[in-house]
Structures are given as structure tokens and as C-alpha cells.
Design an enzyme around this catalytic site. Structure first.
Site, mmCIF file in Angstrom:
data_model
loop_
_atom_site.group_PDB
_atom_site.id
_atom_site.type_symbol
_atom_site.label_atom_id
_atom_site.label_comp_id
_atom_site.label_asym_id
_atom_site.label_seq_id
_atom_site.Cartn_x
_atom_site.Cartn_y
_atom_site.Cartn_z
ATOM 1 N N GLY A 218 0.835 -1.189 0.000
ATOM 2 C CA GLY A 218 0.000 0.000 0.000
ATOM 3 C C GLY A 218 0.868 1.237 0.000
ATOM 4 O O GLY A 218 2.016 1.190 0.460
ATOM 5 N N GLN B 172 3.208 10.042 0.980
ATOM 6 C CA GLN B 172 4.505 9.355 1.022
ATOM 7 C C GLN B 172 5.357 9.691 -0.199
ATOM 8 O O GLN B 172 6.571 9.523 -0.172
ATOM 9 C CB GLN B 172 4.306 7.831 1.109
ATOM 10 C CG GLN B 172 3.716 7.381 2.447
ATOM 11 C CD GLN B 172 3.566 5.876 2.490
ATOM 12 O OE1 GLN B 172 2.574 5.318 2.033
ATOM 13 N NE2 GLN B 172 4.569 5.193 3.024
ATOM 14 N N CYS C 219 6.418 -0.016 7.117
ATOM 15 C CA CYS C 219 5.995 1.136 6.314
ATOM 16 C C CYS C 219 7.140 1.529 5.385
ATOM 17 O O CYS C 219 8.297 1.544 5.810
ATOM 18 C CB CYS C 219 5.644 2.290 7.248
ATOM 19 S SG CYS C 219 5.112 3.785 6.385
ATOM 20 N N GLU D 132 -2.917 3.079 5.714
ATOM 21 C CA GLU D 132 -2.746 4.080 4.646
ATOM 22 C C GLU D 132 -3.581 5.326 4.921
ATOM 23 O O GLU D 132 -3.146 6.447 4.652
ATOM 24 C CB GLU D 132 -3.128 3.494 3.277
ATOM 25 C CG GLU D 132 -2.359 2.248 2.853
ATOM 26 C CD GLU D 132 -0.860 2.380 2.935
ATOM 27 O OE1 GLU D 132 -0.336 3.508 2.865
ATOM 28 O OE2 GLU D 132 -0.184 1.354 3.095
ATOM 29 N N HIS E 2 -1.912 7.882 6.997
ATOM 30 C CA HIS E 2 -0.938 8.736 6.297
ATOM 31 C C HIS E 2 -1.589 10.036 5.810
ATOM 32 O O HIS E 2 -0.945 11.084 5.786
ATOM 33 C CB HIS E 2 -0.371 8.008 5.070
ATOM 34 C CG HIS E 2 0.751 7.065 5.383
ATOM 35 N ND1 HIS E 2 1.949 7.481 5.911
ATOM 36 C CD2 HIS E 2 0.882 5.725 5.194
ATOM 37 C CE1 HIS E 2 2.757 6.433 6.049
ATOM 38 N NE2 HIS E 2 2.135 5.351 5.632
HETATM 39 ZN ZN ZN Z 1 3.005 3.439 5.648
#
Ligand code: ZN
Length: 193
Positions: free
Chosen positions: A46, A51, A108, A151, A154
Site C-alpha cells: 500500500g 509518502q 511502512c 494508509e 498517512h
Molecule cells: Zn506506511
């Protein structure tokens, strides 16, 4: 398509709150495709837009690919997960209902090489928009439910290390400060979210 650079903790851009999209256009579809390519390249399951330093509410997920290509042994998909077409591209995702509790050793791509058990809901109902801008509803448990929750965090500037007990959080932060991220430290047996 292109592989994008992934921001790593403690990059302050990972802490920004992402904004919803007004609609899904070609530029956003291109971003989703680039994120998928980046995720597969890094052997993730994911990836959230912040990110790759784009603060928009967009996630890409493929827990099926992990199972086929680089997942640890002994794990399989649940019946609910099997029914869901992957990869998933979801804009403006929201978790509208949760049930049960589970715990999983999460990693992650923005904290590569580090893993800790995180408590999450066992089942979720997520709603958002697909790549055509149509409503997308996902009801699932298993790794996919965990991944969706990870996710989505995030998008609100939250990382899995924020969900640990204070002792564990302090320990992992000081380890990262001391050892940093060595690419060869990445454990292939784990999937990263
Ligand atoms: Zn992550």
C-alpha cells in the site's frame, strides 16, 4: 509511468494533512499509476500520496500482489478479501464503520526496516471514489482491512509508530535516530504498508 521518491520519517511533509480531490482527472490517474509502480518496485502492499510528497487524499493498495510475489509464507486471504478486485485506487477514502480488534506486525515504506505490532479494527467499511470518479465501497477484514487503516492514517499525517505505546514509540524513534535506514536491512519476509 515512473518510480517516485518515497519520503521517510522524520520528513515533516509526512505530517501534513492531505486535502480531498474535487474530481478525478487524468493527472490524478497518472499519479495513481506512478504510485502503483513505486509500490510494486519497493515491494509494498500500500502507498498513500503524502509518502510521495503529494498531499492529496489518494491511496493505492494491492495485498494480492504481495501474496503472489513477495508475501511471507503461511498467510492467505480471507473470504472477504478474495472478493475485492485489486489493485485498489481510492480517492477521498473514509472508514465509515469498524468492527472487532486485531493486531499485526506492521511496517511502512516511509519507516523502512522497522516493524511493530499495531492494534487495529478487524473489519472495516471504506468508501471513496475509484479511478473513474465513481463511488467505491470496500468491506473487508484481513490484511486488506489493516492496510486501509494504515494508509488512511498517512492522509492525516499519522504513522504507525504514533500508534505504539510510549515505551515502544520511544524505543523505535531512538533506534531510527541511531541506525537510520539501511536498504539492505529491509526484511523480505515482511510486507510493508
Ligand atoms: Zn506506511
Amino acid at each position: 509511468m515512473s518510480v517516485l521518491e518515497i519520503l521517510k520519517f522524520p520528513d515533516p511533509n509526512l505530517r501534513k494533512k492531505s486535502v480531498p480531490v474535487d474530481g478525478v482527472d487524468d493527472e490524478l490517474r497518472q499519479l495513481a499509476d506512478d504510485m502503483l509502480e513505486t509500490m510494486y518496485y519497493r515491494k509494498g502492499i500500500g502507498l498513500a500520496a503524502p509518502q510521495v510528497n503529494r498531499q492529496v487524499r489518494l491511496l493505492v493498495i494491492d495485498t494480492q500482489a504481495a501474496l503472489n510475489n513477495y508475501k511471507s509464507e503461511g498467510e492467505s486471504q480471507t473470504e472477504l478479501e478474495k472478493k475485492i478486485h485489486q489493485p485498489i485506487v481510492i480517492f477521498n477514502p473514509k472508514i465509515v464503520k469498524v468492527m472487532g480488534k486485531t493486531s499485526y506486525s506492521e511496517g511502512c515504506l516511509s519507516v523502512p526496516g522497522y516493524y511493530e505490532d499495531v492494534n487495529r479494527a478487524d473489519w472495516v467499511r471504506a468508501e471513496g471514489l475509484d479511478r473513474a470518479g465513481q463511488q467505491l465501497i470496500i468491506e473487508t477484514d484481513g490484511l486488506l482491512a489493516i492496510c486501509l487503516q494504515h494508509e488512511l492514517d498517512h492522509l492525516d499525517g499519522k504513522l504507525f509508530i504514533d500508534r505504539l505505546s510510549p515505551i515502544k514509540a520511544t524505543r523505535i524513534r531512538s533506534k531510527i535516530k541511531k541506525f537510520g535506514y539501511e536498504e539492505n536491512k529491509l526484511r523480505e519476509k515482511h510486507e510493508v504498508l
